[in-house]
Design a protein around this motif. Structure first.
Motif, PDB file in Angstrom:
ATOM      1  N   ALA A  14       0.827  -1.198   0.000  1.00 25.01           N
ATOM      2  CA  ALA A  14       0.000   0.000   0.000  1.00 25.01           C
ATOM      3  C   ALA A  14       0.869   1.259   0.000  1.00 25.01           C
ATOM      4  O   ALA A  14       0.555   2.236  -0.696  1.00 25.01           O
ATOM      5  CB  ALA A  14      -0.935   0.000   1.205  1.00 25.01           C
ATOM      6  N   LEU A  15       1.953   1.252   0.746  1.00 19.36           N
ATOM      7  CA  LEU A  15       2.857   2.389   0.787  1.00 19.36           C
ATOM      8  C   LEU A  15       3.506   2.615  -0.571  1.00 19.36           C
ATOM      9  O   LEU A  15       3.600   3.746  -1.048  1.00 19.36           O
ATOM     10  CB  LEU A  15       3.926   2.180   1.866  1.00 19.36           C
ATOM     11  N   GLU A  16       3.938   1.543  -1.215  1.00 19.02           N
ATOM     12  CA  GLU A  16       4.540   1.664  -2.538  1.00 19.02           C
ATOM     13  C   GLU A  16       3.535   2.187  -3.557  1.00 19.02           C
ATOM     14  O   GLU A  16       3.859   3.018  -4.405  1.00 19.02           O
ATOM     15  CB  GLU A  16       5.122   0.320  -2.997  1.00 19.02           C
ATOM     16  N   GLN A  17       2.282   1.747  -3.465  1.00 14.46           N
ATOM     17  CA  GLN A  17       1.233   2.232  -4.358  1.00 14.46           C
ATOM     18  C   GLN A  17       0.999   3.725  -4.133  1.00 14.46           C
ATOM     19  O   GLN A  17       0.859   4.491  -5.076  1.00 14.46           O
ATOM     20  CB  GLN A  17      -0.072   1.453  -4.136  1.00 14.46           C
ATOM     21  N   ALA A  23       3.970  10.222  -7.098  1.00 17.31           N
ATOM     22  CA  ALA A  23       4.947  10.472  -8.159  1.00 17.31           C
ATOM     23  C   ALA A  23       4.242  10.882  -9.448  1.00 17.31           C
ATOM     24  O   ALA A  23       4.666  11.820 -10.129  1.00 17.31           O
ATOM     25  CB  ALA A  23       5.808   9.232  -8.390  1.00 17.31           C
ATOM     26  N   HIS A  24       3.154  10.204  -9.763  1.00 21.18           N
ATOM     27  CA  HIS A  24       2.411  10.548 -10.974  1.00 21.18           C
ATOM     28  C   HIS A  24       1.812  11.945 -10.883  1.00 21.18           C
ATOM     29  O   HIS A  24       1.726  12.650 -11.892  1.00 21.18           O
ATOM     30  CB  HIS A  24       1.335   9.509 -11.259  1.00 21.18           C
ATOM     31  N   GLU A  25       1.395  12.372  -9.681  1.00 23.04           N
ATOM     32  CA  GLU A  25       0.883  13.729  -9.508  1.00 23.04           C
ATOM     33  C   GLU A  25       1.963  14.760  -9.832  1.00 23.04           C
ATOM     34  O   GLU A  25       1.660  15.859 -10.290  1.00 23.04           O
ATOM     35  CB  GLU A  25       0.365  13.949  -8.087  1.00 23.04           C
ATOM     36  N   PHE A  26       3.215  14.406  -9.585  1.00 17.70           N
ATOM     37  CA  PHE A  26       4.335  15.293  -9.893  1.00 17.70           C
ATOM     38  C   PHE A  26       4.813  15.110 -11.328  1.00 17.70           C
ATOM     39  O   PHE A  26       5.735  15.785 -11.767  1.00 17.70           O
ATOM     40  CB  PHE A  26       5.512  15.037  -8.944  1.00 17.70           C
ATOM     41  N   GLY A  27       4.202  14.179 -12.054  1.00 16.07           N
ATOM     42  CA  GLY A  27       4.633  13.923 -13.420  1.00 16.07           C
ATOM     43  C   GLY A  27       5.913  13.122 -13.492  1.00 16.07           C
ATOM     44  O   GLY A  27       6.646  13.180 -14.475  1.00 16.07           O
ATOM     45  N   VAL A  28       6.191  12.342 -12.442  1.00 14.44           N
ATOM     46  CA  VAL A  28       7.408  11.526 -12.375  1.00 14.44           C
ATOM     47  C   VAL A  28       7.006  10.068 -12.588  1.00 14.44           C
ATOM     48  O   VAL A  28       6.061   9.583 -11.968  1.00 14.44           O
ATOM     49  CB  VAL A  28       8.082  11.685 -10.990  1.00 14.44           C
ATOM     50  N   ASP A  30       9.018   7.367 -12.073  1.00 14.06           N
ATOM     51  CA  ASP A  30       9.668   6.474 -11.106  1.00 14.06           C
ATOM     52  C   ASP A  30       9.611   7.106  -9.722  1.00 14.06           C
ATOM     53  O   ASP A  30      10.280   8.107  -9.473  1.00 14.06           O
ATOM     54  CB  ASP A  30      11.117   6.228 -11.518  1.00 14.06           C
ATOM     55  N   PRO A  31       8.835   6.541  -8.799  1.00 13.20           N
ATOM     56  CA  PRO A  31       8.709   7.143  -7.466  1.00 13.20           C
ATOM     57  C   PRO A  31      10.032   7.245  -6.722  1.00 13.20           C
ATOM     58  O   PRO A  31      10.195   8.096  -5.864  1.00 13.20           O
ATOM     59  CB  PRO A  31       7.745   6.226  -6.715  1.00 13.20           C
ATOM     60  N   ARG A  32      11.023   6.413  -7.064  1.00 13.65           N
ATOM     61  CA  ARG A  32      12.318   6.485  -6.385  1.00 13.65           C
ATOM     62  C   ARG A  32      13.070   7.755  -6.737  1.00 13.65           C
ATOM     63  O   ARG A  32      14.001   8.138  -6.051  1.00 13.65           O
ATOM     64  CB  ARG A  32      13.157   5.260  -6.737  1.00 13.65           C
ATOM     65  N   SER A  33      12.660   8.404  -7.833  1.00 12.12           N
ATOM     66  CA  SER A  33      13.373   9.610  -8.241  1.00 12.12           C
ATOM     67  C   SER A  33      12.798  10.875  -7.595  1.00 12.12           C
ATOM     68  O   SER A  33      13.274  11.964  -7.868  1.00 12.12           O
ATOM     69  CB  SER A  33      13.351   9.750  -9.760  1.00 12.12           C
ATOM     70  N   LEU A  34      11.784  10.728  -6.750  1.00 10.05           N
ATOM     71  CA  LEU A  34      11.255  11.897  -6.042  1.00 10.05           C
ATOM     72  C   LEU A  34      12.312  12.421  -5.086  1.00 10.05           C
ATOM     73  O   LEU A  34      12.880  11.678  -4.303  1.00 10.05           O
ATOM     74  CB  LEU A  34       9.996  11.543  -5.245  1.00 10.05           C
ATOM     75  N   ALA A  35      12.580  13.693  -5.161  1.00  9.14           N
ATOM     76  CA  ALA A  35      13.582  14.297  -4.286  1.00  9.14           C
ATOM     77  C   ALA A  35      13.026  14.465  -2.883  1.00  9.14           C
ATOM     78  O   ALA A  35      11.824  14.483  -2.662  1.00  9.14           O
ATOM     79  CB  ALA A  35      14.013  15.645  -4.860  1.00  9.14           C
ATOM     80  N   SER A  36      13.923  14.620  -1.928  1.00 12.70           N
ATOM     81  CA  SER A  36      13.503  14.736  -0.532  1.00 12.70           C
ATOM     82  C   SER A  36      12.668  15.989  -0.290  1.00 12.70           C
ATOM     83  O   SER A  36      11.918  16.040   0.675  1.00 12.70           O
ATOM     84  CB  SER A  36      14.721  14.724   0.386  1.00 12.70           C
ATOM     85  N   ASN A  37      12.774  17.002  -1.157  1.00  8.45           N
ATOM     86  CA  ASN A  37      11.961  18.198  -0.940  1.00  8.45           C
ATOM     87  C   ASN A  37      10.483  17.938  -1.195  1.00  8.45           C
ATOM     88  O   ASN A  37       9.640  18.754  -0.864  1.00  8.45           O
ATOM     89  CB  ASN A  37      12.461  19.374  -1.789  1.00  8.45           C
ATOM     90  N   HIS A  38      10.150  16.792  -1.762  1.00  6.05           N
ATOM     91  CA  HIS A  38       8.751  16.428  -1.949  1.00  6.05           C
ATOM     92  C   HIS A  38       8.177  15.726  -0.705  1.00  6.05           C
ATOM     93  O   HIS A  38       6.981  15.498  -0.623  1.00  6.05           O
ATOM     94  CB  HIS A  38       8.587  15.504  -3.154  1.00  6.05           C
TER      95      HIS A  38
END
Length: 61
Positions: A14-17, A23-28, A30-38
């Motif tokens: 559930a956490l990964e989902q 990530a998709h809301e940010f237009g990314v 790959d969720p692993r590429s979300l920066a820590s500022n998110h």
């Protein structure tokens, strides 16, 4: 990157989902590429979801 142990290990999926959806809301793609500022946005989103659940639970009681 160290992995934190979840209190409920079954919640991992559930956490990964959730991370994928954010990530998709940010237009990314790959969720692993979300920066820590998110992280702040993600926490606010989780709090908002929890608040809505509490409100709905109280309305139903």
């Amino acid at each position: 990157m160290a992995k934190n142990k979840l209190v409920i290990p079954e919640a991992r999926q559930a956490l990964e989902q959730f991370k994928t959806e954010v990530a998709h809301e940010f237009g990314v793609n790959d969720p692993r590429s979300l920066a820590s500022n998110h992280t702040g946005y993600i926490v606010r989103k989780l709090v908002e979801m929890g608040e809505k659940q509490l409100i709905n639970n109280n309305k139903n009681n």
